[in-house]
Design a protein around this motif. Structure first.
Motif, PDB file in Angstrom:
ATOM      1  N   VAL A   1      48.704 -38.045 -41.965  1.00 30.97           N
ATOM      2  CA  VAL A   1      48.831 -39.269 -42.775  1.00 30.97           C
ATOM      3  C   VAL A   1      47.944 -40.330 -42.155  1.00 30.97           C
ATOM      4  CG1 VAL A   1      50.378 -41.226 -43.280  1.00 30.97           C
ATOM      5  CG2 VAL A   1      51.165 -38.890 -43.683  1.00 30.97           C
ATOM      6  N   SER A   2      47.235 -41.081 -43.017  1.00 29.93           N
ATOM      7  CA  SER A   2      46.418 -42.183 -42.515  1.00 29.93           C
ATOM      8  C   SER A   2      47.058 -43.489 -42.956  1.00 29.93           C
ATOM      9  CB  SER A   2      45.008 -42.093 -43.124  1.00 29.93           C
ATOM     10  OG  SER A   2      44.326 -43.299 -42.847  1.00 29.93           O
ATOM     11  N   SER A   3      47.624 -44.222 -41.982  1.00 29.92           N
ATOM     12  CA  SER A   3      48.330 -45.462 -42.314  1.00 29.92           C
ATOM     13  C   SER A   3      47.379 -46.456 -42.979  1.00 29.92           C
ATOM     14  CB  SER A   3      48.908 -46.089 -41.030  1.00 29.92           C
ATOM     15  OG  SER A   3      50.320 -46.059 -41.093  1.00 29.92           O
ATOM     16  N   ALA A   4      47.913 -47.252 -43.923  1.00 28.80           N
ATOM     17  CA  ALA A   4      47.069 -48.162 -44.698  1.00 28.80           C
ATOM     18  C   ALA A   4      46.805 -49.448 -43.931  1.00 28.80           C
ATOM     19  CB  ALA A   4      47.774 -48.489 -46.013  1.00 28.80           C
ATOM     20  N   GLY A   5      45.760 -50.145 -44.314  1.00 29.23           N
ATOM     21  CA  GLY A   5      45.449 -51.443 -43.716  1.00 29.23           C
ATOM     22  C   GLY A   5      46.494 -52.474 -44.137  1.00 29.23           C
ATOM     23  N   CYS A   6      46.626 -53.543 -43.307  1.00 31.94           N
ATOM     24  CA  CYS A   6      47.718 -54.505 -43.578  1.00 31.94           C
ATOM     25  C   CYS A   6      47.441 -55.313 -44.845  1.00 31.94           C
ATOM     26  CB  CYS A   6      47.918 -55.417 -42.388  1.00 31.94           C
ATOM     27  SG  CYS A   6      46.393 -56.038 -41.658  1.00 31.94           S
ATOM     28  N   ASN A   7      46.237 -55.906 -44.961  1.00 33.88           N
ATOM     29  CA  ASN A   7      45.957 -56.710 -46.166  1.00 33.88           C
ATOM     30  C   ASN A   7      45.984 -55.819 -47.407  1.00 33.88           C
ATOM     31  OD1 ASN A   7      45.570 -58.976 -44.520  1.00 33.88           O
ATOM     32  ND2 ASN A   7      43.442 -58.409 -44.137  1.00 33.88           N
ATOM     33  N   ALA A   8      45.491 -54.577 -47.221  1.00 36.04           N
ATOM     34  CA  ALA A   8      45.470 -53.650 -48.359  1.00 36.04           C
ATOM     35  C   ALA A   8      46.901 -53.348 -48.816  1.00 36.04           C
ATOM     36  CB  ALA A   8      44.768 -52.358 -47.946  1.00 36.04           C
ATOM     37  N   THR A   9      47.790 -53.122 -47.838  1.00 33.45           N
ATOM     38  CA  THR A   9      49.191 -52.803 -48.186  1.00 33.45           C
ATOM     39  C   THR A   9      49.817 -53.929 -49.014  1.00 33.45           C
ATOM     40  OG1 THR A   9      49.488 -51.426 -46.209  1.00 33.45           O
ATOM     41  CG2 THR A   9      51.482 -52.352 -47.200  1.00 33.45           C
ATOM     42  N   ALA A  10      49.629 -55.154 -48.536  1.00 35.11           N
ATOM     43  CA  ALA A  10      50.253 -56.300 -49.231  1.00 35.11           C
ATOM     44  C   ALA A  10      49.695 -56.435 -50.642  1.00 35.11           C
ATOM     45  CB  ALA A  10      50.012 -57.585 -48.436  1.00 35.11           C
ATOM     46  N   THR A  11      48.359 -56.252 -50.778  1.00 31.87           N
ATOM     47  CA  THR A  11      47.728 -56.455 -52.089  1.00 31.87           C
ATOM     48  C   THR A  11      48.017 -55.292 -53.036  1.00 31.87           C
ATOM     49  OG1 THR A  11      45.982 -57.633 -50.884  1.00 31.87           O
ATOM     50  CG2 THR A  11      45.512 -56.977 -53.163  1.00 31.87           C
ATOM     51  N   ILE A  12      47.902 -54.071 -52.517  1.00 32.93           N
ATOM     52  CA  ILE A  12      48.132 -52.900 -53.377  1.00 32.93           C
ATOM     53  C   ILE A  12      49.563 -52.892 -53.922  1.00 32.93           C
ATOM     54  CG2 ILE A  12      48.359 -50.384 -53.359  1.00 32.93           C
ATOM     55  CD1 ILE A  12      45.964 -50.388 -51.345  1.00 32.93           C
ATOM     56  N   LEU A  13      50.559 -53.153 -53.024  1.00 28.85           N
ATOM     57  CA  LEU A  13      51.951 -53.110 -53.492  1.00 28.85           C
ATOM     58  C   LEU A  13      52.212 -54.161 -54.569  1.00 28.85           C
ATOM     59  CD1 LEU A  13      53.914 -52.362 -50.178  1.00 28.85           C
ATOM     60  CD2 LEU A  13      53.653 -50.880 -52.183  1.00 28.85           C
ATOM     61  N   ALA A  14      51.500 -55.298 -54.462  1.00 32.05           N
ATOM     62  CA  ALA A  14      51.705 -56.350 -55.476  1.00 32.05           C
ATOM     63  C   ALA A  14      51.110 -55.923 -56.816  1.00 32.05           C
ATOM     64  CB  ALA A  14      51.048 -57.651 -55.005  1.00 32.05           C
ATOM     65  N   LEU A  15      49.938 -55.298 -56.789  1.00 35.64           N
ATOM     66  CA  LEU A  15      49.185 -55.049 -58.023  1.00 35.64           C
ATOM     67  C   LEU A  15      49.433 -53.677 -58.646  1.00 35.64           C
ATOM     68  CD1 LEU A  15      45.729 -56.564 -56.913  1.00 35.64           C
ATOM     69  CD2 LEU A  15      47.586 -57.679 -58.163  1.00 35.64           C
ATOM     70  N   TYR A  16      49.883 -52.730 -57.852  1.00 28.82           N
ATOM     71  CA  TYR A  16      49.982 -51.332 -58.298  1.00 28.82           C
ATOM     72  C   TYR A  16      50.694 -51.176 -59.652  1.00 28.82           C
ATOM     73  CZ  TYR A  16      51.047 -46.322 -58.225  1.00 28.82           C
ATOM     74  OH  TYR A  16      51.164 -44.991 -58.557  1.00 28.82           O
ATOM     75  N   PRO A  17      51.935 -51.744 -59.824  1.00 28.14           N
ATOM     76  CA  PRO A  17      52.626 -51.554 -61.112  1.00 28.14           C
ATOM     77  C   PRO A  17      51.822 -52.111 -62.297  1.00 28.14           C
ATOM     78  CG  PRO A  17      54.156 -52.355 -59.439  1.00 28.14           C
ATOM     79  CD  PRO A  17      52.764 -52.487 -58.863  1.00 28.14           C
ATOM     80  N   LEU A  18      51.140 -53.250 -62.070  1.00 30.67           N
ATOM     81  CA  LEU A  18      50.418 -53.897 -63.170  1.00 30.67           C
ATOM     82  C   LEU A  18      49.200 -53.058 -63.569  1.00 30.67           C
ATOM     83  CD1 LEU A  18      50.501 -57.497 -61.606  1.00 30.67           C
ATOM     84  CD2 LEU A  18      52.207 -56.423 -63.092  1.00 30.67           C
ATOM     85  N   TYR A  19      48.523 -52.498 -62.561  1.00 31.86           N
ATOM     86  CA  TYR A  19      47.335 -51.681 -62.870  1.00 31.86           C
ATOM     87  C   TYR A  19      47.752 -50.324 -63.428  1.00 31.86           C
ATOM     88  CZ  TYR A  19      43.667 -54.788 -61.299  1.00 31.86           C
ATOM     89  OH  TYR A  19      42.781 -55.841 -61.232  1.00 31.86           O
ATOM     90  N   LYS A  20      48.836 -49.769 -62.896  1.00 35.15           N
ATOM     91  CA  LYS A  20      49.300 -48.459 -63.403  1.00 35.15           C
ATOM     92  C   LYS A  20      49.705 -48.594 -64.869  1.00 35.15           C
ATOM     93  CE  LYS A  20      50.491 -44.120 -62.519  1.00 35.15           C
ATOM     94  NZ  LYS A  20      51.869 -43.748 -62.125  1.00 35.15           N
TER      95      LYS A  20
END
Lengths: 57, 348, 348
Positions: free
Chosen positions: B144-163
């Motif tokens: 497993v490759s742990s995610a970057g911190c800024n990426a984690t915060a941004t992806i989790l916020a946007l993921y449902p909207l983009y999906k």
């Protein structure tokens, strides 16, 4: 037996005590909005007016 | 049930120290070795003082690594790539906290990191480290490759909207406000207290490396552009990502609630924080300090169709060590919250 | 083993919130009721946001209190005295976090608090709440009065020196540097952010109430005077007490080590912190944030015979809620560290 009600603000469905009264104030567990019981049969709630406290700079 | 033997490679940094703090209290983990070339032979608590009286381990050298069940890699950029074969020979499972194996695609790696990846054929072996996105793949993964911190915060916020496809793909503007611990424990002019204190420093208005992961995870097959900036403020731990999403249809607040509830309603580490009153109405980084939570809140500007999404994490926890332990728990079938129960402090 | 039923009276304050945070994760505790008049009927997490998704309790009123095994009292000054009979009728054991029953002697109470104690006959029923001083009495006690935060930090630093009689009794000068959470959650002009931020405020150069407890616990039968001052600084949680002790004989550094090891060598929550190198050579309040530790360090000026002793605690933990749970564990024969294992964060 408790009844379910849907929050008009965030659409969360939550349980309410069976003996809830007309005009009783409830708090939506999801979005925290203050809700007022406006009808008993069927059970209906509406957003209770909240005065806007100032917050932040 | 016998314990899992775990070693941490490169454990003198902030993320390595946070990982140790968590693993020392993990009921199924036995810490075998903790390496640091710079602090070889020293007590771990000399570098991580919060572990005084709790941990009597000493740092050993990377050359003395022995076999174990799981290796956590907290090495500087490029090192994991260089020594990956040795690591995979020593341990059945590997969780890499660096950026070396985060991207699936070698071209994108070259574009963002300016030099070609040395082991491109391994990129697809690593599962990208956000459990909320890849829980089932992770449960069967060896790497497993742990995610970057800024990426984690941004992806989790946007993921449902983009999906759900309700966002105009290339219009989102995101600005993260971050703390000084993101820079790690290497000292510099810029991090010298009289200079760094009280800064509101626009250190990356454009071209932040974590963008690569965001665009990878939010593309769903079609290229996507996130307009990303980073500003450091008077904080040590913490990220607040403020994303401005321009919706492609008319929606109401209730629809947004429904979407976030659909994706995150049962997630142990995501809380939707949007309240009408009180002192903390939207996500607040200091409240998640030391916890593995990602708090997400939003506000919809109906006139303009702009949805402002705020997400707060602790960059050393959900943005690094906490998320790595969450992945560790999933990979071993342990309850996902094991050793990650700390609720955070208030006031702080 | 059935759980202990516990209620917290006056739980909307900072200490009450911290107590809930600990008790919610205590394996032997069942929280029965949580009272607050001001926030009656509200979710607890509205006032203590770090308990979001962790606690669905609502505040009830003090009038609706039912019987339970243990009552924690977090009431404003004077309230515990007023309602003590009702509380003792409701619960077998009481731990009072206020100052009402801290002093053994009614005269001293009147001198320091400016009005007579309303239930002086009960003062001797309460054991003073520092486990390191009264562990055995506590294990048999029905009532415990938790100690003040500044008093805890100062007493723990000076106790071994005064007990061994190596300090000039009336010469010690102590200055505590404290955070804003000591003032509780009541807002005031002085705590308004633009005014309070960045302060180095000498708010009590003389006459601090906690002096009464210090002189009580360090007297050993003979009156003693501690010259005490308090300065608030840019911090929310934390106390650093710097005590200047003038020794009455020639001693060396290793004699001081021996004395502290003799008194605190086996204490689970006291660490002697005195190091020659590294970034944290003496006790540092931010490192004990959220923990129940009291870190103690010292430096001896052999020429002048001045021993400088530094002690650091979290005023809401070892200075309030943490120490109350430590007492609770002792009163019930639980391992003293139960629910108090959090090691603190670094960096923070």
């Amino acid at each position: 037996m408790n009844q379910n009600v849907t929050c008009p603000v965030c659409d969360a469905v939550f349980e309410v005590a069976e003996n809830v009264e007309l005009n009783e104030l409830l708090t939506c567990p999801d979005c925290g909005s203050e809700l007022e019981v406006v009808n008993l049969k069927p059970l209906e709630v509406a957003e209770a007016p909240q005065e806007e406290e100032d917050w932040g700079e | 049930m016998s314990k899992i033997s775990v070693s941490v490679v490169g454990a003198s940094g902030f993320a390595g120290g946070e990982l140790l703090r968590l693993l020392l209290f993990h009921p199924h983990v036995e810490i075998k070795q903790v390496t640091s070339e710079r602090h070889y032979g020293k007590f771990v608590h000399k570098v991580h003082p919060n572990l005084r009286k709790i941990c009597n381990l000493k740092f050993t050298g990377i050359g003395e690594l022995e076999e174990c069940d799981v290796l956590f890699l907290c090495l500087p950029h490029g090192e994991a790539q260089k020594q990956i074969d040795r690591f995979t020979s020593l341990a059945q499972r590997i969780i890499d906290l660096s950026g070396d194996f985060r991207l699936n695609d070698a071209q994108s790696y070259k574009r963002w990191y300016g030099h070609p990846h040395t082991r491109p054929e391994l990129l697809s072996e690593f599962v990208y480290g956000i459990p909320e996105l890849y829980r089932s793949k992770m449960s069967r993964a060896r790497f497993v490759s742990s995610a970057g911190c800024n990426a984690t915060a941004t992806i989790l916020a946007l993921y449902p909207l983009y999906k759900e496809g309700i966002a105009q793909r290339n219009s989102t503007v995101t600005e993260v406000k971050v703390g000084s611990s993101e820079g790690g424990n290497k000292v510099s002019e810029a991090s010298h207290h009289p200079i760094r204190h009280g800064c509101v420093r626009s250190f990356k208005p454009t071209g932040h490396r974590h963008l690569a992961e965001m665009e990878q995870e939010l593309s769903f097959g079609e290229s996507v552009t996130i307009h990303f900036s980073a500003t450091s403020i008077e904080m040590v731990r913490g990220v607040l990502a403020t994303s401005h999403v321009f919706l492609n249809r008319d929606l109401q607040e209730k629809d947004i609630w429904k979407i976030y509830r659909k994706y995150y309603g049962n997630e142990p580490f995501i809380r939707i924080v949007k309240e009408r009153d009180g002192n903390y109405r939207y996500p607040e980084p200091k409240l998640v300090t030391g916890t593995n939570y990602c708090d997400i809140g939003f506000e919809l500007d109906a006139q303009t169709g702009r949805l402002v999404v705020m997400s707060a994490i602790d960059n050393l926890m959900k943005g690094a060590a906490g998320q790595a332990v969450q992945a560790f728990n999933i990979m071993h079938g342990f309850a996902e919250t094991t050793a990650l129960e700390f609720p955070g402090l208030h006031p702080i």
